[in-house]
Design an enzyme around this catalytic site. Sequence first.
Site, PDB file in Angstrom:
ATOM      1  N   CYS A 194      22.155  28.852   3.555  1.00 43.66           N
ATOM      2  CA  CYS A 194      22.702  28.286   2.329  1.00 43.66           C
ATOM      3  C   CYS A 194      22.449  26.782   2.314  1.00 43.66           C
ATOM      4  CB  CYS A 194      24.195  28.570   2.222  1.00 43.66           C
ATOM      5  SG  CYS A 194      25.171  27.623   3.403  1.00 43.66           S
ATOM      6  N   ASP A 250      -3.127  -5.348  -0.691  1.00 44.97           N
ATOM      7  CA  ASP A 250      -2.512  -4.526  -1.734  1.00 44.97           C
ATOM      8  C   ASP A 250      -1.173  -3.943  -1.288  1.00 44.97           C
ATOM      9  OD1 ASP A 250      -4.769  -4.791  -3.466  1.00 44.97           O
ATOM     10  OD2 ASP A 250      -5.811  -3.285  -2.267  1.00 44.97           O
ATOM     11  N   ASP A 282      -6.810  -2.313  -7.984  1.00 48.30           N
ATOM     12  CA  ASP A 282      -7.539  -3.291  -7.194  1.00 48.30           C
ATOM     13  C   ASP A 282      -9.031  -3.047  -7.405  1.00 48.30           C
ATOM     14  OD1 ASP A 282      -8.026  -5.288  -5.151  1.00 48.30           O
ATOM     15  OD2 ASP A 282      -8.561  -3.598  -3.859  1.00 48.30           O
TER      16      ASP A 282
END
Length: 809
Positions: A99, A706, A506
């Site tokens: 459960c 980046d 980029d």
Amino acid sequence: MTNRAEHSCHHCGISFGWNPLETRTEDDTTQLFCCRGCQGAFRLVCAAGLGGFYSRDDRALPTVSGATSAPYRDDDLNRHVAADGEYCRLDILVCGISCPSCIWLLERMIARVSGVAEVSISYAGGIASVRFDPALTLPSAIFESISGLGFLPRPYTPALSDREARRERNDLLLRFGTALFLTMQLMAYSYSLYAGYFQGMSPAIKSILQYASLLVATPVVFYCGWPFLAGAWQSLRARSPGMDLLIAVGALAAWIYSAWALAVGRETYFESAAMIVTFVLVGRLLELSVRRTALSGIEALYAAASQRATLLEQGGHRDVPAADVRPGDRLLVRQGERFPVDCLVLEGETEVDQSLVTGESVPVLVQPDSEIRAGCVNIAAPIQVQALRPVGHSYLMRVAALVRMAQAGKPALQRLADRIAGWFVPAVILLAVLVFAGQYVAVGQGFGPALMVSLSVVLIACPCAMGLAVPAAVLAACSRSAALGIILRSGEVIERLAAVQSVFFDKTGTITMGQPQVISFCTFNGLDELEVLSAAASAEQPAAHPLARAIVAFAAEIGLLPGECRGFAITPGKGIRGETEGSRRILCGSAAFLEEQGVPLSGRDDREIAGDTEVLVVIDGRLAGRFLLCDQLRPGAEELVSSLISRGLDLMLVSGDAQPVVDRIAAAIGMGRALGNMTPDRKLELVQSTQAEGRIVLMAGDGVNDAPALAAADVSCSLTGSCDIALENADIIITGDDLRRLATAHRIACTTMSVIRQNLAWAFLYNIIGIPLAMFGVLTPVYAAVAMTASSLLVSLNSLRLMRIKHHG
């Protein structure tokens, strides 16, 4: 004989007759336990501050015998540990989960183990993916935290998962085959009883047929329907009623009433009880088939992993399991074989099929010092390689693990469905009782007909369709994405990607191939070309940037090897500095970088750049030379931009290169907006300012510069071959060089969200229409069971449409 008192274990809930173990709690109450394992688990949970688990209404507890044993040692478990950035990852198959509260407890207890950074547990598969710091904890400590709660942990393997799936399918097939055969017999008896009801039948013949119906219906209900009966009992014990309870109530009520009616000489409904079970088993089998189909993408990844390897030793070689290969082992890979682990070529040359990893069908020539990823196929000649990582750390297994974790993800829409499903079943049971009372008391129906109407209400209701609406679609979407070379880090990414409004790209390594070439080189101030080129190559040698590699390669082509560089330092997005032989101070970078260093740039003509990338060289404070470099566009860049613009997305190219260079690339791919001279800080500011406007941002990049923007964006994307930090921050990983896969990923996300909304709309509409029809007696229990099964199946089949999405369509 004296009756022994029955006790109930506070932890596992079983009833037992032996002397209990007692524990006093802080509120001065006494709790009873059946064994020391349960007593110890209770103390462990309470000591961790999670005693509230025992007061949860929906909790259920493990029923795996012997679960407290932990037979695995760290030496064994380390074979299943995979690298995951700065952490390690261990996938564990947890037996005994029954459960959502089991998952609630497990996730919190595992997270409390020192060194565990993240825990994600798939309820459907019972698989726990644990990210941990190997310097702070060991795999055995994680296993002990699970087994201490009474669950049975086992290292996850595809073979083990496949065996469990086959066992489940075979069990369902046996039960369905038995139910179908017996139900067909039962219907023959029922048709005779129907005919006798209208045309007359002797009491003896009627009694024989009814007893035969009882004999045939009983194994259908209690053997074939046992999974539903057991599930219903577990849900009642856990006080978390679910789909199985509705099925069990319908089948048992029809059978019990029919048995009573047989005893008192009334009409029976044994065929309703049997057909309910048979039709639901049909639905379960079809749903299992749909689920296996949706898993085909990840299964293909596992199937591509070679299970055997040829280990080279002194005096010969031997065949070993791939799991036994260790870093540094020397392997022989013959023609036609797959590479079992990530490898480095030592001897020989061959061509390799990398289609599974990159999606490219053209074979690639590999030579000594080339790196090859697991799952690639050697198609030309035998070669000798060195294992770089264990099989569990290979690129292929990392990708498969990401897909599996994504399939377990829960988008925000699922929380709505979960909340509704939580109260739905109790509400349906209450409604059925009220309908029975109304039919029997107010309308004046007989007991049997009133019971059949109330059973129709129970059976027509379908919380399963609501429960499947989201996970079925996420499962299919993640699996199809993986098959198309698109790796989604989590299921939540789908929801965010579909809502993206602004996309920033980029340039170098993302829109372009990241493999620039020097097209022009000149010197200033009368300096010698070879001297300047040698100094630049020596300074750029320690750098990993594509521009630096291109300059070093250009120097090597004319026979200049780089010298030693001391004091190397890099300014991301701008340039580098270092000292070469003779203590010459070298600067290489953009014009803006050199101006920041106070270097005069007189004698340089910007008009000569013409949109190419410029790298200037300064020696001892004087402008010494200039490289002009150009890069090729990635395949599919123009189609990607066109596709995303057609869907109304706002696109922008952002790069650390000079504005003319960025403008030229943007114009070549049809992108209207471009920003140059973007440092990592400026990229981050751009992402954050766009988000402040209320827009959802996707950032696609591949380099260290980046990483801040990737981490800040709502959705981040990197390509295979990007630096590790970019991949670590990426929500989406695109394999290969084809950028159109990002457009495909966006289309999959949008289609998935559409399918989820359709599934939820159907689940609600079905219940809104079906329940009133059942309440007024329009639908019999058999038709209600068919409709309920069809509803769940429709949701699954609708989700399966995602498996038909093609590349770039």
